[in-house]
Design a protein around this motif. Sequence first.
Motif, short mmCIF file in Angstrom:
data_model
loop_
_atom_site.label_atom_id
_atom_site.label_comp_id
_atom_site.label_asym_id
_atom_site.label_seq_id
_atom_site.Cartn_x
_atom_site.Cartn_y
_atom_site.Cartn_z
N SER A 166 9.01 4.93 1.88
CA SER A 166 9.22 4.06 3.05
C SER A 166 7.90 3.55 3.61
O SER A 166 7.82 2.43 4.13
N LEU A 167 6.84 4.39 3.51
CA LEU A 167 5.53 3.98 4.02
C LEU A 167 4.82 3.04 3.05
O LEU A 167 4.03 2.19 3.48
N VAL A 185 12.44 14.78 0.48
CA VAL A 185 12.10 14.28 1.82
C VAL A 185 10.72 13.62 1.81
O VAL A 185 10.53 12.52 2.35
N GLU A 226 10.85 10.30 -0.16
CA GLU A 226 11.51 9.22 0.60
C GLU A 226 10.58 8.69 1.70
O GLU A 226 10.52 7.47 1.93
N ARG A 227 9.84 9.59 2.34
CA ARG A 227 8.92 9.14 3.39
C ARG A 227 7.78 8.32 2.78
O ARG A 227 7.39 7.28 3.31
#
Length: 781
Positions: free
Chosen positions: A21-22, A14, A17-18
Amino acid sequence: ELWLSLGYLDKALVAAERAASLAPNLGRTNTILGFAALAQIKTSEAKAAFERAIVLESENPLPRLGLGLAKIRESALRDGRREIEIAASLDPNNSLVRSYLGKAYFEERRSLLAVDQFTLAKELDPADPTPWFYDAVRKQTENRPVEALKDLQKSIELNDNRAVYRSRLLLDEDLAVRGTSLARAYDDLGFEQLALVEGTKSLSLDPANHSAHRFLSDSYAARPRHEIARASELLQAQLLQPININPVQPRLVETDLNILAGAGPAEAAFNEFTPLFQRDGHQLVVSGVGGNNGTWGDEAVLTGITGRFSYSVGQFHYESDGFRVNNDVQHDLYNIFAQAALTPQLDVQFEYRRRDTDEGDLRLNFNPDDFSIFNRRELEQDTARLGLHYDPSPRSDFLVSLIYTDRTEELDELDAGVALDADSQTKGYDAQVQYLYRGDRFNITAGLGNSDLDTDERQVLDLSGTFGGVCPPFFPTCDNVVIVTTDPTEQHNAYLYGNVAWPTDMIWTFGVSYDSFEQDPVEVDRFNPKVGLQWNFTKNARLRLAYMETVKRSLIVNQTLEPTQVAGFNQFFDDINGTIAERYGIGLDATLTKNLYGGLELSRRDLELPRVLLSTTPPSVLTEDQDEVLYRAYLYWTPDPEWAVRAEFQYEKFEREEPPGLPSPLEFPTKVNTMTVPLGVRYFRTTGLGAGFFAELVATYVHQEVDVPTSTFGRDRDDFVLVDAAIGYRLPKRRGILSLEVRNLFDEEFLFQDANIQLAEPSNPRFIPDRTIMGRITLSF
């Protein structure tokens, strides 16, 4: 990255993935995302993340390494190895990348290239145990067990003096290597006690380590009266293991096959052929044995991995006419095992086993004529097992084991003129749960168990031989006396164990178990304390102390999740159900020089056995006291990389007191004292490409004294020397092993009382008064 290194795989994915994405244009975030996905066997996502990272940071070796591992996981070994080669070229001074490249070459059976990489890795980072560990595995599989032992000991030293079962790269848990049989190097050398010492210490530090459980199970294989411990450690290893391609050999689960055990390099363990990388694919290992006395057998196991699913399917056949009349045995075993990783934290597994056995009288008594030409046993058993492993955090594990069995047994016996034809069927279940917690300096193992068995038995007695063919008036018939019984068994158990490493050179073990056993008319309810200490009072010497109390439960398949040992002393033996036992012992193990190892062990067991007196109404229970004393000493020496020498001394004392009130004395020994002194030498010669010859010569002096008060046999002692020999060849590139083994080379005849008088199930003796020749072949595809 922190979550991943600590083992929190879901949180790591998690967070990765964050982060990706950032910051989608950062190579580091994509690299961490790739490893997070790879840890959850999401290889497509992992490859995509690694490829993006390579585009963004083409000079970074880590995404190349990750991409290589992902491709190998999908069984593209050559493509994966090329990616790791690129990683090594980008950072030629990276020890860890060199270790993985060496492992890839090893998988391709390019041993010389693997050697170069492991050597470079050792030089680049002398403090890293990883290359020493991999190189030990390589040397063991290439017929160089003395050198493998040295590398294993070096890897242990570099890993805070605990056994190494995986690499240092926490982003790749290196699950395949953790499943290899590290005990095999010790077994090849015949250094069984060293293996037990390392295995027990590793489990004291980490009771959730599945490789340590498998290590200990393999180490128990050649040790008499450790069958329950071996099978139980195997069960615990299976429940804790991730999906893997390790073969599940059908014969390893059974504890009473009564097969003359092969030891050392003459008998291969199937898991030594396991690949070092966890990757999709299939493997077939087959083995055959043939010898005199009509002996032959075969075993074949097909294993495979597909994504998050692994399986093992195997069969085993063995038959022998034995060394005398009615000493034959035949087994057919079948095993189906499947495991699935439903989530990174939850594994489930299912196992089905089938057993068919037909055997005669396998006992060996001191009087060689004391055996039956009539007694036969036929056994059919179906067993289904469901297992679950859930680890909510890297420090905690929950295990669940559910076992159901259906066992049918037929006995034909003739004793003292009474002919018995008995048929029994036992059905029941065993349910066990266990919780494991691991702190920085302590760990806890807690568990509950419950089992319920029902045995329906029909006995047909022929008493005509007792009364000379004339039936007395108080018997309506003599030749067809039918007795039908139903015998339920209920038992519950609970336990709590703790290991505390304080101070740093001591490991304290404290535990207690509660056992409730009821098998009418036997009832036992008691708490059993356990305490142990392992103390490294010098760098090269370890003192072991233990005290434990146990109750022999009726184990459905002789497997339990409860810890099998305290400070290296086994606590589960094949005693009569309901036996109360105390064991206390002291052991000393030392590395005397870099090539010389020695130790001592003294232990005693005090037992209270229930003897059911059927002549009273209702049946009553008498208590028989037994004492078992064991003194053991060993000396292991590796004078040269091609030679291993061992000398051992073992003295066993067995004594029993018949309980007052018996209608007649029991017709077996009241005292047995046995001394054995084996002296053995093993030779290993490598010829290239991992191939090589090995040979073994062992001379064992045996002295035994037996007291049988009811016997009219004219002798009560014997001493003799047995010589065993073996020669074999390890095929190139880990393709298999060929061997020829001879027990009792000079066909020595002797008198010997085996341990069956101490066991609940019949067992083959350690020594047979007949020359036994066995040829073996094991092939891996």
